[in-house]
Enzyme design. Structure first.
Site, PDB file in Angstrom:
ATOM      1  N   CYS A 204     -17.126   3.776 -26.093  1.00  0.00           N
ATOM      2  CA  CYS A 204     -18.410   4.474 -26.094  1.00  0.00           C
ATOM      3  C   CYS A 204     -18.934   4.734 -24.687  1.00  0.00           C
ATOM      4  O   CYS A 204     -19.952   4.168 -24.279  1.00  0.00           O
ATOM      5  CB  CYS A 204     -19.412   3.670 -26.902  1.00  0.00           C
ATOM      6  SG  CYS A 204     -18.770   3.331 -28.533  1.00  0.00           S
ATOM      7  N   GLU A 205     -18.216   5.516 -23.918  1.00  0.00           N
ATOM      8  CA  GLU A 205     -18.642   5.916 -22.581  1.00  0.00           C
ATOM      9  C   GLU A 205     -18.049   7.294 -22.300  1.00  0.00           C
ATOM     10  O   GLU A 205     -16.895   7.543 -22.641  1.00  0.00           O
ATOM     11  CB  GLU A 205     -18.079   4.963 -21.519  1.00  0.00           C
ATOM     12  CG  GLU A 205     -18.476   3.532 -21.714  1.00  0.00           C
ATOM     13  CD  GLU A 205     -18.885   2.850 -20.414  1.00  0.00           C
ATOM     14  OE1 GLU A 205     -19.163   3.531 -19.407  1.00  0.00           O
ATOM     15  OE2 GLU A 205     -18.928   1.614 -20.444  1.00  0.00           O
TER      16      GLU A 205
ATOM     17  N   ARG B  21      -7.846   3.462 -14.465  1.00  0.00           N
ATOM     18  CA  ARG B  21      -7.672   4.184 -13.202  1.00  0.00           C
ATOM     19  C   ARG B  21      -8.244   5.610 -13.202  1.00  0.00           C
ATOM     20  O   ARG B  21      -8.851   6.023 -12.212  1.00  0.00           O
ATOM     21  CB  ARG B  21      -6.197   4.198 -12.770  1.00  0.00           C
ATOM     22  CG  ARG B  21      -5.591   2.785 -12.626  1.00  0.00           C
ATOM     23  CD  ARG B  21      -4.289   2.755 -11.862  1.00  0.00           C
ATOM     24  NE  ARG B  21      -4.490   3.138 -10.481  1.00  0.00           N
ATOM     25  CZ  ARG B  21      -4.177   4.294  -9.980  1.00  0.00           C
ATOM     26  NH1 ARG B  21      -3.574   5.192 -10.721  1.00  0.00           N
ATOM     27  NH2 ARG B  21      -4.439   4.579  -8.723  1.00  0.00           N
TER      28      ARG B  21
ATOM     29  N   TYR C 267      -1.401  -1.571 -11.956  1.00  0.00           N
ATOM     30  CA  TYR C 267      -2.853  -1.531 -12.134  1.00  0.00           C
ATOM     31  C   TYR C 267      -3.248  -0.883 -13.463  1.00  0.00           C
ATOM     32  O   TYR C 267      -4.294  -0.270 -13.576  1.00  0.00           O
ATOM     33  CB  TYR C 267      -3.533  -0.830 -10.944  1.00  0.00           C
ATOM     34  CG  TYR C 267      -3.137  -1.447  -9.617  1.00  0.00           C
ATOM     35  CD1 TYR C 267      -3.551  -2.729  -9.298  1.00  0.00           C
ATOM     36  CD2 TYR C 267      -2.308  -0.782  -8.716  1.00  0.00           C
ATOM     37  CE1 TYR C 267      -3.167  -3.331  -8.099  1.00  0.00           C
ATOM     38  CE2 TYR C 267      -1.919  -1.369  -7.516  1.00  0.00           C
ATOM     39  CZ  TYR C 267      -2.359  -2.639  -7.214  1.00  0.00           C
ATOM     40  OH  TYR C 267      -1.982  -3.232  -6.038  1.00  0.00           O
TER      41      TYR C 267
ATOM     42  N   GLU D  15       4.362  -6.460   1.458  1.00  0.00           N
ATOM     43  CA  GLU D  15       3.744  -6.865   0.188  1.00  0.00           C
ATOM     44  C   GLU D  15       3.588  -5.670  -0.757  1.00  0.00           C
ATOM     45  O   GLU D  15       2.481  -5.287  -1.106  1.00  0.00           O
ATOM     46  CB  GLU D  15       2.351  -7.454   0.456  1.00  0.00           C
ATOM     47  CG  GLU D  15       2.313  -8.591   1.447  1.00  0.00           C
ATOM     48  CD  GLU D  15       0.891  -8.913   1.920  1.00  0.00           C
ATOM     49  OE1 GLU D  15      -0.075  -8.328   1.394  1.00  0.00           O
ATOM     50  OE2 GLU D  15       0.768  -9.743   2.829  1.00  0.00           O
ATOM     51  N   PRO D  16       4.682  -5.047  -1.160  1.00  0.00           N
ATOM     52  CA  PRO D  16       4.550  -3.868  -2.027  1.00  0.00           C
ATOM     53  C   PRO D  16       4.154  -4.252  -3.452  1.00  0.00           C
ATOM     54  O   PRO D  16       4.640  -5.244  -3.977  1.00  0.00           O
ATOM     55  CB  PRO D  16       5.962  -3.269  -2.017  1.00  0.00           C
ATOM     56  CG  PRO D  16       6.865  -4.426  -1.758  1.00  0.00           C
ATOM     57  CD  PRO D  16       6.096  -5.401  -0.903  1.00  0.00           C
TER      58      PRO D  16
ATOM     59  N   GLY E  28       0.772  -1.244   0.000  1.00  0.00           N
ATOM     60  CA  GLY E  28       0.000   0.000   0.000  1.00  0.00           C
ATOM     61  C   GLY E  28       0.797   1.285   0.000  1.00  0.00           C
ATOM     62  O   GLY E  28       0.221   2.372  -0.082  1.00  0.00           O
TER      63      GLY E  28
HETATM   64  N1  LLP Z   1      -1.448  -6.934  -0.256  1.00  0.00           N
HETATM   65  C1  LLP Z   1      -2.782  -7.070  -0.337  1.00  0.00           C
HETATM   66  C2  LLP Z   1      -3.436  -8.079   0.487  1.00  0.00           C
HETATM   67  C3  LLP Z   1      -3.513  -6.244  -1.209  1.00  0.00           C
HETATM   68  O1  LLP Z   1      -4.835  -6.371  -1.268  1.00  0.00           O
HETATM   69  C4  LLP Z   1      -2.842  -5.286  -1.998  1.00  0.00           C
HETATM   70  C5  LLP Z   1      -3.589  -4.417  -2.927  1.00  0.00           C
HETATM   71  C6  LLP Z   1      -1.441  -5.204  -1.899  1.00  0.00           C
HETATM   72  C7  LLP Z   1      -0.772  -6.039  -1.005  1.00  0.00           C
HETATM   73  C8  LLP Z   1      -0.613  -4.251  -2.710  1.00  0.00           C
HETATM   74  O2  LLP Z   1      -0.946  -2.916  -2.503  1.00  0.00           O
HETATM   75  P1  LLP Z   1      -0.074  -1.787  -3.265  1.00  0.00           P
HETATM   76  O3  LLP Z   1       1.322  -1.842  -2.665  1.00  0.00           O
HETATM   77  O4  LLP Z   1      -0.064  -2.121  -4.696  1.00  0.00           O
HETATM   78  O5  LLP Z   1      -0.796  -0.526  -2.982  1.00  0.00           O
HETATM   79  N2  LLP Z   1      -6.542  -1.117  -8.368  1.00  0.00           N
HETATM   80  C9  LLP Z   1      -6.206  -0.107  -7.378  1.00  0.00           C
HETATM   81  C10 LLP Z   1      -5.349  -0.660  -6.265  1.00  0.00           C
HETATM   82  C11 LLP Z   1      -5.958  -1.869  -5.583  1.00  0.00           C
HETATM   83  C12 LLP Z   1      -5.098  -2.442  -4.510  1.00  0.00           C
HETATM   84  C13 LLP Z   1      -5.665  -3.714  -3.989  1.00  0.00           C
HETATM   85  N3  LLP Z   1      -4.861  -4.400  -3.027  1.00  0.00           N
HETATM   86  C14 LLP Z   1      -5.550   1.083  -8.081  1.00  0.00           C
HETATM   87  O6  LLP Z   1      -5.374   1.044  -9.297  1.00  0.00           O
HETATM   88  O7  LLP Z   1      -5.254   2.098  -7.437  1.00  0.00           O
END
Ligand code: LLP
Length: 405
Positions: free
Chosen positions: A334-335, A304, A363, A265-266, A232
């Site tokens: 078409c949106e 996004r 993403y 978990e990046p 996150g």
């Molecule tokens: N671990 C778990 C359990 C997760 O659900 C996620 C993301 C991550 C790690 C990795 O998070 P990150 O480091 O990538 O922020 N589609 C959205 C983001 C959805 C994230 C979902 N979970 C976007 O495009 O902003």
């Protein structure tokens, strides 16, 4: 600025060869983010499990695997890709709120580090599957620490009332149940508070709550090996990730001396800066008081902006004409929600000119679809100052209908 990793002459070459839309990734930039994490957390020596949902392309995942990263997967499909890309099964963790019995079986047979469960019913199902396979299932629980990460509501996951995880009180009961089972091996406790989180403070708060919980649990006889603080960490669109040392400092004090191994978990922070989406201008037009640039990439390629109101910087490759004006960059879908950027300041582009959408490495492709029967884009990897290779070919019309019976 990220543009120095994506030189215009090379982007032109890639687009000419691979066509557009095409995702272009910089190997150098991807590895920079991976190594920045390793450097920042040197003292803590955690296991990094790259969140494959951000970008599951084998071309990029293989790079992370070779740097010693493990993977965080959330479906059987991601597990399949993870193993194929070279992640060691013993460094893969399987997360997700609704794993099916088949997926649990697949994970146990593969030998993942642990299954990160999100409900008592899932833990019972895991126990049943483990009993059938006659092996002990290493498990973790995703705990909802009730912390506000101050991000978009769709990607806020660690507040009460979210579908994710279980409360500390419930977790305690489940761990005691698991510890008493022949088929379950409690190994870790995890939280993931959300995505695009720009402050280390909510991590520190959640980590303190997790550490206190794990100490209580140990006192009750259940000693876990890993504390997993999820992913996150945010990235401002158009920049590299925020210094992960901030995150390391926030967590360091909390787990120091506990003997717990740390997992992170990046996803986005590693992948987002490393990719641009290249599109070609098809037409220009005026509508009402607005100037539109219509390009050949659309919301099916990068959703996004439409879904989260994300603002990805856009830039013309090559010079535009005249003074800067304000444009909406839109696609052919078409949106009315089909835009890549609203109110972008650009000089006037010519039809056929290339345009780059930055911070599209996470993403972007992984959330793309074939909506409007648009074949998915190609993906290319820049491997050196003037070298690159295609890591996924563009889909064809035949690919659109291939699975239909
Ligand atoms: N671990 C778990 C359990 C997760 O659900 C996620 C993301 C991550 C790690 C990795 O998070 P990150 O480091 O990538 O922020 N589609 C959205 C983001 C959805 C994230 C979902 N979970 C976007 O495009 O902003």
């Amino acid at each position: 600025m990220l543009s120095k990793y994506f030189r215009p002459a090379l982007l032109e070459k890639i687009a000419a060869k691979a066509g557009t839309p095409v995702y272009v990734y910089s190997q150098e930039l991807f590895l920079r983010q991976v190594r920045a994490y390793k450097r920042a957390f040197r003292g803590l020596d955690p296991l990094f499990c790259y969140a494959m949902k951000a970008n599951s392309s084998a071309g990029l995942c293989g790079l992370a695997a070779r740097e010693g990263f493990g993977a965080d997967v959330v479906s059987g499909g991601e597990l399949y890709r993870a193993v194929r890309a070279g992640f060691k099964p013993g460094k893969i963790i399987f997360s997700g709120v609704g794993k099916t019995p088949e997926e649990l079986e697949y994970a146990l047979k593969t030998g993942v580090l642990f299954v990160n469960a999100e409900s008592f019913e899932e833990v019972q199902e895991l126990e049943r599957v483990a009993r059938c396979l006659k092996l002990r299932a290493p498990m973790s629980l995703r705990i909802n620490p009730d912390v506000d990460p101050h991000t978009h509501k769709y990607i806020t996951t660690g507040k009460l009332g979210s579908k994710f995880g279980v409360s500390f009180a419930e977790a305690e009961k489940i761990y005691l149940y698991a510890a008493a089972s022949r088929w379950l091996q409690p190994a870790a406790a995890q939280f993931h508070i959300g995505s695009q989180v720009h402050s280390a403070r909510p991590y520190a708060l959640a980590a303190r709550r997790l550490a206190a919980f794990m100490a209580r649990l140990a006192a009750a006889g259940v000693r876990l090996e890993y504390a997993d603080v999820g992913g996150g960490w945010g990235v401002k669109e158009g920049s590299e990730m925020a210094d992960p040392a901030l995150l390391a400092r926030a967590i360091d004090g909390v787990f120091a001396g506990t003997g717990l191994k740390l997992i992170l978990e990046p996803g986005r922070s590693v992948a987002a800066p490393s990719g641009v989406l290249l599109a070609r201008v098809i037409y220009r037009k005026r509508g009402g008081r607005k100037n539109f640039v219509i390009v050949d990439a659309a919301m099916n390629d990068l959703i996004r902006p439409a879904l989260y109101g994300a603002k990805h910087p856009v830039a013309l490759i090559g010079k535009g004409r005249g003074p800067e004006k304000t444009y909406d960059i839109v696609g052919p879908v078409c949106e009315s929600g089909d835009f890549l950027a609203e109110g972008a300041r650009l000089r006037e582009p010519a039809p056929g000119q290339l345009l780059a959408v930055y911070s599209a490495g996470a993403y972007g492709f992984s959330m793309s679809s074939q909506y409007n029967s648009r074949p998915r884009a190609a993906e290319a990897l820049i491997t050196g100052p003037s070298s690159w290779r295609l890591i996924r070919r563009r889909e064809t019309y035949k690919d659109l209908v291939a699975p239909e019976l």
